[in-house]
Write an enzyme that holds these catalytic residues in place. Sequence first.
Site, PDB file in Angstrom:
ATOM      1  N   ASP A 540       0.844  -1.186   0.000  1.00  0.00           N
ATOM      2  CA  ASP A 540       0.000   0.000   0.000  1.00  0.00           C
ATOM      3  C   ASP A 540       0.886   1.246   0.000  1.00  0.00           C
ATOM      4  O   ASP A 540       1.867   1.323   0.753  1.00  0.00           O
ATOM      5  CB  ASP A 540      -0.890  -0.021   1.249  1.00  0.00           C
ATOM      6  CG  ASP A 540      -1.846   1.146   1.301  1.00  0.00           C
ATOM      7  OD1 ASP A 540      -2.736   1.223   0.443  1.00  0.00           O
ATOM      8  OD2 ASP A 540      -1.689   1.983   2.212  1.00  0.00           O
ATOM      9  N   GLU A 577       1.603   0.291  -4.910  1.00  0.00           N
ATOM     10  CA  GLU A 577       1.175   1.594  -5.412  1.00  0.00           C
ATOM     11  C   GLU A 577       2.377   2.535  -5.438  1.00  0.00           C
ATOM     12  O   GLU A 577       2.853   2.969  -4.392  1.00  0.00           O
ATOM     13  CB  GLU A 577       0.086   2.175  -4.510  1.00  0.00           C
ATOM     14  CG  GLU A 577      -1.194   1.369  -4.500  1.00  0.00           C
ATOM     15  CD  GLU A 577      -2.224   1.943  -3.538  1.00  0.00           C
ATOM     16  OE1 GLU A 577      -3.361   2.197  -3.970  1.00  0.00           O
ATOM     17  OE2 GLU A 577      -1.876   2.139  -2.362  1.00  0.00           O
TER      18      GLU A 577
END
Length: 953
Positions: A540, A577
């Site tokens: 993340d 990400e």
Amino acid sequence: MSLLHRYPVPIPLSPTRHHKRLPCQRLHLFTTKSRPSFALPSLSTPLFRHPFRCSSMSVQEDTPTSQLQDSLLQSRAYWVNKSLIAWNVDIEDGSYFLYASKCASLAVTVDGIQAGYDVKIKLKRAGGPLPANVLEKFPHIQDYGAFELPSALDAKTLLKCQLAIAIFRPDGRCCDATGLQLPGVLDELFAYAGPLGAVFSEEAISLYLWAPTAQIVRAFLYREPLGGDPFEIVPLEEVEGVWTAKGPKDWEGCYYVYEVCVYHWTTLQVEKCYANDPYSRGLSSDGWRTLLVNLNSEALKPEEWDKLADEKPHIKSFADISIYELHIRDFSANDGTVPPDVRGGYEAFTLQESAGVQHLKKLSDAGITHVHLLPTYQFAGVDDEKEKWKFVDVKKLEILPPDSDEQQFQITAIQNEDGYNWGYNPVLWGVPKGSYASNPNGPSRTLQFRKMVQALNKIGLRVVMDVVYNHLHASGPFDENSVLDKIVPGYYLRRNADGFIEHSTCINNTASEHFMVERLIVDDLLCWAVDYKVDGFRFDLMGHIMKRTMLKAKAALHGLSKERDGVDGSCVYIYGEGWDFGEVAKNGRGINACQFNLCGTGIGSFNDRVRDAILGGSPFGHPLQQGFATGLYLQGNGHDHGTQAKEKLMLALSKDHIQVGMAANLRDYVFTNHEGNEVKGSEVLTYDGSPVGYALCPTETVNYVSAHDNETLFDIVSLKTPMSISVDERCRMNHLATSTIALSQGVPFFHCGDELLRSKSLDRDSYNSGDWFNRLDFTYNDNNWGVGLPPKEKNEKNWPLIKPRLADPSFKPQRSNILAAVDNFLNLLRIRYSSPLFRLKTANAIQERVRFLNTGPSQIPGVIAMSMEDGHEGVPGLTQLDPIYSYIALVINSCPSEVSFASPALRAKALQLHPVQVMSTDEVVKTSSFEASSGCLTIPARTTSVFVEPRND
């Protein structure tokens, strides 16, 4: 996540569930017999005792006393190594002093820090810039001045004190003072590679805690997970910043909590904090206590667990990966084929005959290789004890109108007390979440997590874990969910120039540029890979982690072997990400793991360029902005995109972006753009001037059109397309978007439900929207469209657009639409895995074999034509990869009408519709045709057709 108020209530000797919610009592050290005995350097100046408080300001001619009184609330100076402090102040002929207070009683006035200190040390202003190794670690302080400390200084002892630095004018007046940020010197003096956490041997259990700034550490041991008094309180002894204790083997199965007495920069006091072990491997419910659990215990291993490494689904190359993203609770909370006491948890994945598992088997058989599970570590936001959850009356919600706001009102009224949250609220990274286990106390969560991984592996699916190392849910000495910031305050979190925590990720950004933060991340990954046999990791907000950390993580994981570790680490895929924003943007805190910095590493990153080009706009733009698959230029929705010429250009640019994405978003891939020019992927630019292509190898690109964030694919298609079109047309657009991802080079990524026309009733952020808005139906009867207006907090501004769509019954798909969508999705996977030409392993192979045919200024708008060529055995040129097909051509027609496209490159080819599409239930795609003499392909409206040339040899 707000801090609790400070109460003048003493902390009891035995911390309990109730009392842990109270803040830590101020600890007055060195006034009782229990004070630690460490010596400080002798003082060369007399002590002055004046009360104070402190705050930040720049150096001025006359600094107001009120500002000085608050100056220590900030930490604008950096103790970067043993001999240097960096601070962005300077005064000609000024003098600088470092102060230390054992019991945190420093006071500052215009006369300086004249009270409360035990040590006052004169600093020397160093000439020249900060050393190169300091600037590499702290690039954001490159313009700071350097101040030298005496070489004989006992820095290790001072680091346990409250510290402040002050600057004086030649007339002796203090013009500035501030606290210090310590990670630099802590890394230099206390970087540690030895054991941490609870270490089990045949004779004993040893505890190791890295806490170099702590003054006292004790472990409170309990027999029970909650309540009661400790059966033993064990003082830990410190050696070089690591606190240790040894206990008997019968501690196993017991619980403990650390009591850490430490100066905390947020309160300017020495605090007594109660915290779990950062290296916890087990917990009591809601993380009140750390469980002493031996992950190597045979009792915690499912049957044949140690053989799992040899039974995992085979994966030849990362280029063969395809990923299906899934939330554990979503998977079974609404599945009537799963027993109620198992729904929403780990054990649901072990039920081979459930509707959900049967669906996963279909996906696996068709080609999906990895299931990506949203966060499964211990997170805040969902109580581990299910009996405390609140529920809505579903039957009452079901009779409400599809565009009513009552559903969201009832859901949000209990949203922080129900059993739902995505889980991006990390508390402890190294322990499975308790709410997904049948019993959050004891070792159930460990055993059941392992059973889940084993069950998914046995149906052909590897398991990816979503890891959130970029931030923590809580910080400070009081919050019940704070752990790391209680152990070594101010170290684990990234702080700004004033010393306050950065929150660009959402809250409490972590600092992987610090040695022990990086070590904790890597150790945690190894635990999940070795002890839980997790097959991959999705990071993340990976861009907020340093590139160096990601490379160390990759090296550590890929260094695992079946012989030594029971895991083939070479098969562990990592991606994340790679967004570049906040304080880390443009390498502001060091070289970060953003998209552009990761090229050449083999680490994957999500390709937002292809997503935005397919759907239109971005998650942050106008919701009606259309894209390639949602009608841009070809079927407007009434939104003002500009002139018709501008719309046509936007469509052509979107197509260029998609073509780069379909070529694995390679930086150096050369193709012909909409203007007829040969360009590289990196020369195609986004709206803000950033390169579209950035990858150096195919597996560095994760292509997707939807994920858990933002609206589902069906919802965004329903929002962006004209209200007048039919639901059948929207379903074809849904499939068109999915096909673009499924047939691209690189790693395809699908959100669970893309294939089910999944709806969240147009909710753009369902992280806390309960089971109601996140429901899945693996019986294919309902897609969850029209279950009320989505929650007000994130969606209210779009309610005027959403309400008429939800109210229109024609928008809702029927069972036949859902079944067709499932069949079409499975067929896409079968096509992808029917030929290695869809899964090329290198950038060179893609450049040599992949071509785009409908390009240049005379192109047909809204049509992408891609070909893939193979070689022939024994013939010079391309090597042969595919034993079945020598040539593949696919055409993606986003137009609302049939299109014929001819290319000289296709003339005389023996192309035929792919056998999977010939046998499909989609009667529309079967009307696709090819004429060899003209090289003309005819493709129905909103259809992706794949043609193959079978080998005759």
